[in-house]
Design a protein around this motif. Structure first.
Motif, PDB file in Angstrom:
ATOM      1  N   ARG A 200       2.829  43.182  15.058  1.00 30.22           N
ATOM      2  CA  ARG A 200       2.013  41.991  14.771  1.00 30.22           C
ATOM      3  C   ARG A 200       1.248  42.174  13.460  1.00 30.22           C
ATOM      4  O   ARG A 200       1.230  41.292  12.610  1.00 30.22           O
ATOM      5  N   ALA A 201       0.624  43.322  13.280  1.00 29.16           N
ATOM      6  CA  ALA A 201      -0.153  43.575  12.060  1.00 29.16           C
ATOM      7  C   ALA A 201       0.751  43.588  10.834  1.00 29.16           C
ATOM      8  O   ALA A 201       0.412  43.013   9.797  1.00 29.16           O
ATOM      9  N   VAL A 202       1.904  44.248  10.929  1.00 26.45           N
ATOM     10  CA  VAL A 202       2.843  44.290   9.805  1.00 26.45           C
ATOM     11  C   VAL A 202       3.267  42.879   9.428  1.00 26.45           C
ATOM     12  O   VAL A 202       3.228  42.485   8.255  1.00 26.45           O
ATOM     13  N   ALA A 203       3.677  42.101  10.428  1.00 30.04           N
ATOM     14  CA  ALA A 203       4.139  40.738  10.156  1.00 30.04           C
ATOM     15  C   ALA A 203       3.036  39.868   9.575  1.00 30.04           C
ATOM     16  O   ALA A 203       3.268  39.096   8.633  1.00 30.04           O
ATOM     17  N   MET A 204       1.843  39.978  10.121  1.00 34.46           N
ATOM     18  CA  MET A 204       0.737  39.146   9.646  1.00 34.46           C
ATOM     19  C   MET A 204       0.345  39.504   8.206  1.00 34.46           C
ATOM     20  O   MET A 204       0.194  38.619   7.361  1.00 34.46           O
ATOM     21  N   VAL A 205       0.202  40.792   7.939  1.00 33.21           N
ATOM     22  CA  VAL A 205      -0.183  41.221   6.584  1.00 33.21           C
ATOM     23  C   VAL A 205       0.897  40.834   5.577  1.00 33.21           C
ATOM     24  O   VAL A 205       0.607  40.247   4.532  1.00 33.21           O
ATOM     25  N   LEU A 206       2.155  41.161   5.890  1.00 30.11           N
ATOM     26  CA  LEU A 206       3.231  40.820   4.951  1.00 30.11           C
ATOM     27  C   LEU A 206       3.418  39.318   4.844  1.00 30.11           C
ATOM     28  O   LEU A 206       3.719  38.807   3.761  1.00 30.11           O
TER      29      LEU A 206
ATOM     30  N   GLY B 203       8.800  28.071  -3.736  1.00 36.04           N
ATOM     31  CA  GLY B 203       9.225  27.477  -2.470  1.00 36.04           C
ATOM     32  C   GLY B 203       9.889  28.442  -1.510  1.00 36.04           C
ATOM     33  O   GLY B 203       9.562  28.474  -0.324  1.00 36.04           O
ATOM     34  N   LEU B 204      10.832  29.237  -2.009  1.00 34.82           N
ATOM     35  CA  LEU B 204      11.512  30.190  -1.126  1.00 34.82           C
ATOM     36  C   LEU B 204      10.561  31.247  -0.579  1.00 34.82           C
ATOM     37  O   LEU B 204      10.589  31.577   0.611  1.00 34.82           O
ATOM     38  N   PHE B 205       9.717  31.790  -1.438  1.00 35.36           N
ATOM     39  CA  PHE B 205       8.771  32.811  -0.983  1.00 35.36           C
ATOM     40  C   PHE B 205       7.730  32.207  -0.040  1.00 35.36           C
ATOM     41  O   PHE B 205       7.318  32.851   0.923  1.00 35.36           O
ATOM     42  N   LEU B 206       7.305  30.999  -0.322  1.00 35.24           N
ATOM     43  CA  LEU B 206       6.334  30.339   0.549  1.00 35.24           C
ATOM     44  C   LEU B 206       6.936  30.149   1.945  1.00 35.24           C
ATOM     45  O   LEU B 206       6.294  30.477   2.953  1.00 35.24           O
ATOM     46  N   ALA B 207       8.165  29.650   2.023  1.00 35.96           N
ATOM     47  CA  ALA B 207       8.823  29.454   3.318  1.00 35.96           C
ATOM     48  C   ALA B 207       9.041  30.789   4.029  1.00 35.96           C
ATOM     49  O   ALA B 207       8.798  30.908   5.236  1.00 35.96           O
ATOM     50  N   MET B 208       9.489  31.805   3.297  1.00 34.04           N
ATOM     51  CA  MET B 208       9.712  33.115   3.893  1.00 34.04           C
ATOM     52  C   MET B 208       8.399  33.704   4.408  1.00 34.04           C
ATOM     53  O   MET B 208       8.342  34.286   5.497  1.00 34.04           O
ATOM     54  N   GLY B 209       7.343  33.555   3.637  1.00 32.49           N
ATOM     55  CA  GLY B 209       6.043  34.075   4.053  1.00 32.49           C
ATOM     56  C   GLY B 209       5.500  33.362   5.276  1.00 32.49           C
ATOM     57  O   GLY B 209       4.973  34.005   6.187  1.00 32.49           O
ATOM     58  N   LEU B 210       5.633  32.050   5.309  1.00 32.70           N
ATOM     59  CA  LEU B 210       5.158  31.299   6.470  1.00 32.70           C
ATOM     60  C   LEU B 210       5.960  31.641   7.723  1.00 32.70           C
ATOM     61  O   LEU B 210       5.387  31.761   8.815  1.00 32.70           O
TER      62      LEU B 210
ATOM     63  N   LEU C 269       4.701  35.026   8.803  1.00 35.72           N
ATOM     64  CA  LEU C 269       3.378  34.857   9.411  1.00 35.72           C
ATOM     65  C   LEU C 269       3.505  34.245  10.806  1.00 35.72           C
ATOM     66  O   LEU C 269       2.875  34.710  11.767  1.00 35.72           O
ATOM     67  N   PHE C 270       4.334  33.231  10.941  1.00 33.88           N
ATOM     68  CA  PHE C 270       4.591  32.585  12.226  1.00 33.88           C
ATOM     69  C   PHE C 270       5.128  33.606  13.235  1.00 33.88           C
ATOM     70  O   PHE C 270       4.697  33.646  14.389  1.00 33.88           O
ATOM     71  N   ALA C 271       6.057  34.441  12.795  1.00 35.74           N
ATOM     72  CA  ALA C 271       6.630  35.466  13.675  1.00 35.74           C
ATOM     73  C   ALA C 271       5.568  36.464  14.114  1.00 35.74           C
ATOM     74  O   ALA C 271       5.643  37.011  15.218  1.00 35.74           O
ATOM     75  N   GLY C 272       4.589  36.698  13.279  1.00 35.95           N
ATOM     76  CA  GLY C 272       3.540  37.657  13.606  1.00 35.95           C
ATOM     77  C   GLY C 272       2.693  37.275  14.798  1.00 35.95           C
ATOM     78  O   GLY C 272       2.115  38.138  15.458  1.00 35.95           O
ATOM     79  N   PHE C 273       2.623  35.987  15.116  1.00 37.82           N
ATOM     80  CA  PHE C 273       1.829  35.563  16.272  1.00 37.82           C
ATOM     81  C   PHE C 273       2.487  35.955  17.601  1.00 37.82           C
ATOM     82  O   PHE C 273       1.806  36.183  18.584  1.00 37.82           O
ATOM     83  N   ARG C 274       3.815  36.018  17.596  1.00 34.82           N
ATOM     84  CA  ARG C 274       4.565  36.430  18.787  1.00 34.82           C
ATOM     85  C   ARG C 274       5.790  37.225  18.339  1.00 34.82           C
ATOM     86  O   ARG C 274       6.920  36.756  18.468  1.00 34.82           O
TER      87      ARG C 274
END
Length: 134
Positions: free
Chosen positions: A4-10, A55-62, A65-70
């Protein structure tokens, strides 16, 4: 550090990269030492920077981040984002083989891509008992 921490930070880092490139393409070009070769249509080049680095990095980052919640439920998103980073690293290393050494900036980018990709994939593949450990 758990998944979770890795996904959220990255996710935050990648989303920030994307947002900055989307909003400030000229500064990203300066940072990467890119230039507009033809003054005929600079909007095309700026649009490419906004699309690829924004755009690509924004979508990948979101998505990261979304994956980091679960993270346990959204492992495919983490694996996909990690694969994208490793794909960028592979493309860069192919360029080294074809075009020659990229200099300090290029090698630094390859290391960054490798580390982020490995961190995302590694965290997604951790055994379930380790994914939520403090």
């Amino acid at each position: 550090m758990n998944t979770r921490a890795v996904a959220m930070v990255l996710g935050i880092v990648i989303t920030t990269f994307g947002a900055l490139a989307l909003l400030y393409p000229r500064q990203v070009m300066d940072l990467l030492d890119f230039s507009i070769a033809s003054p005929a249509n600079p909007a095309t080049v700026l649009g490419e920077i906004r699309a690829t680095y924004g755009g690509l990095f924004l979508a990948m980052g979101l998505c990261t981040l979304f994956a980091g919640f679960r993270p346990a439920e959204r492992r495919p998103l983490l694996l996909f984002a990690g694969a994208l980073w490793l794909g960028a690293c592979t493309g860069r290393l192919f360029g080294v083989w074809v075009d020659g050494p990229p200099g300090a900036w290029g090698w630094s980018a390859a290391v960054l891509e490798l580390v982020i990709g490995a961190a995302l994939i590694g965290s997604a593949l951790l055994p379930a008992s380790e994914r939520t450990a403090p």
